[in-house]
Scaffold this active site. Structure first.
Site: not given
Ligand code: ADP
Ligand code: F6P
Length: 321
Positions: A12, A22-23, A73, A104, A128, A170-172, A224
């Protein structure tokens, strides 16, 4: 030969990601690296969707929300086969290290790619603030200020109609945004996934108490991760007689120009990430601990626990009469 580092944003988006890109770009150029921007997170790496960045490529972006190099993703990246493909692509492009800006999941990918031989450093970017090893994630402050502005607007209309505004933020899996914005907006009740709640005792009884004390409008902030915001509003109206409206703020919380805090944090963390890669150090994630920027082993970072601010939650409840 001039070394090359890559930079990508993943998961996200969050305000301040551009300031981090940029940095990273400017710090790397300053240290003599060539910089490759990787579009659309790990997808761009797999597809070779990359471009060379110079200092001017990141001009005029520090103030912009979102991410100019796009984010995505990438499900495939969870498979080792694709991690190896990405590694081959790095070798082909001459990339000797990558800064991964995300959450993560993105760091899991960075750990895997480091294991495959390409040192990667994670920079925490998510609204989040739910990354365990760090007190702060890029985007959190901007998102909370956006929520505060919007809830202040809701307060105007709730006040005029003597209603209860039930606002989902927000905040899954984490209630940090809800807790802090709930306090900042004077919410009567704040519901977060970290604390079990009883709608009768923790919400309805408090609204009734407020009514008895002459209060005419109420704000309830729901993270959320709790869900069922419409139902909560209906229950409040049925039990208290206060007309209630549910508002789900949604993705508007992810947009907007980053605040000072986000721009500065992004700049400091991005710079630190390049310093690690300059020393050939990978499989690290940047964090903020006791207000100081530091770094952790990615696996260690992912296994850490982030305490929920119980004291702030208690304060929020006690001063919301
Ligand atoms: P968000 O919480 O917004 O989804 P993350 O940084 O957790 O943000 O992004 C998840 C994305 O990280 C996944 O969709 C995928 O593109 C990437 N990813 C790459 N490797 C992994 C992994 N081993 N496990 C989970 N996500 C991964
Ligand atoms: O991880 C950030 C976040 O904005 C969460 O708070 C929310 O649940 C999720 O991303 C929504 O993601 P999407 O872009 O898939 O709607």
């Amino acid at each position: 030969m001039q070394k090359t580092i890559g930079v990508l944003t993943s998961g996200g988006d969050a305000p301040g990601m551009n300031a981090a890109v940029r940095a990273v770009t400017r710090a790397a150029i300053e240290k003599g690296f060539k910089v490759i921007g990787i579009r659309r997170g790990y997808n761009g790496l797999l597809n070779g969707d990359v471009f060379e960045m110079n200092a001017r490529a990141v001009s005029d972006i520090i103030q912009r929300g979102g991410t100019e190099i796009f984010t995505a993703r990438c499900k495939e990246f969870k498979d080792w086969e694709y991690v190896l493909k990405a590694k081959d692509k790095c070798v082909e492009l001459g990339i000797s290290g990558i800064v991964v800006i995300g959450g993560d999941g993105s760091f899991r990918g960075a750990a895997d790619l480091s294991k495959a031989g390409i040192p990667c450093v994670g920079v925490p970017g998510t609204i989040d603030n739910d990354i365990q090893c760090t007190e702060y994630t890029i985007g959190y402050d901007t998102a909370m200020n956006t929520v505060m502005e919007l809830v202040d607007k809701l307060r105007d209309t709730s006040h005029s109609h003597e209603r209860c505004a039930v606002v989902e933020v927000m905040g899954r899996n984490a209630g940090h945004i809800a807790l802090n914005t709930g306090i900042a907006c004077g919410a009567t009740a704040i519901l977060v996934p970290e604390v079990a709640y009883d709608i009768e005792k923790d919400v309805i009884a408090k609204i009734k108490e407020g009514q008895a004390a002459g209060k005419e409008q109420f704000i309830v902030v729901v993270a959320e991760g709790i869900g069922g915001t419409e139902e909560i509003a209906k229950k409040i109206e049925a039990a208290t007689g206060v007309e209630s409206r549910a508002t789900i703020l949604g993705h508007v919380q992810r947009g907007g120009s980053p605040t000072v805090r986000d721009r500065v944090m992004a700049s400091e963390m991005g710079y630190y990430a390049v310093e690690l890669l300059e020393k050939g150090i990978g499989n690290r994630v940047i964090g903020l601990q006791n207000s100081k920027v530091c770094d952790f082993d990615i696996q260690e970072a992912l296994s850490m626990k982030k305490p929920f601010n119980e004291r702030l939650y208690k304060i929020a409840n006690e001063i919301s009469l």
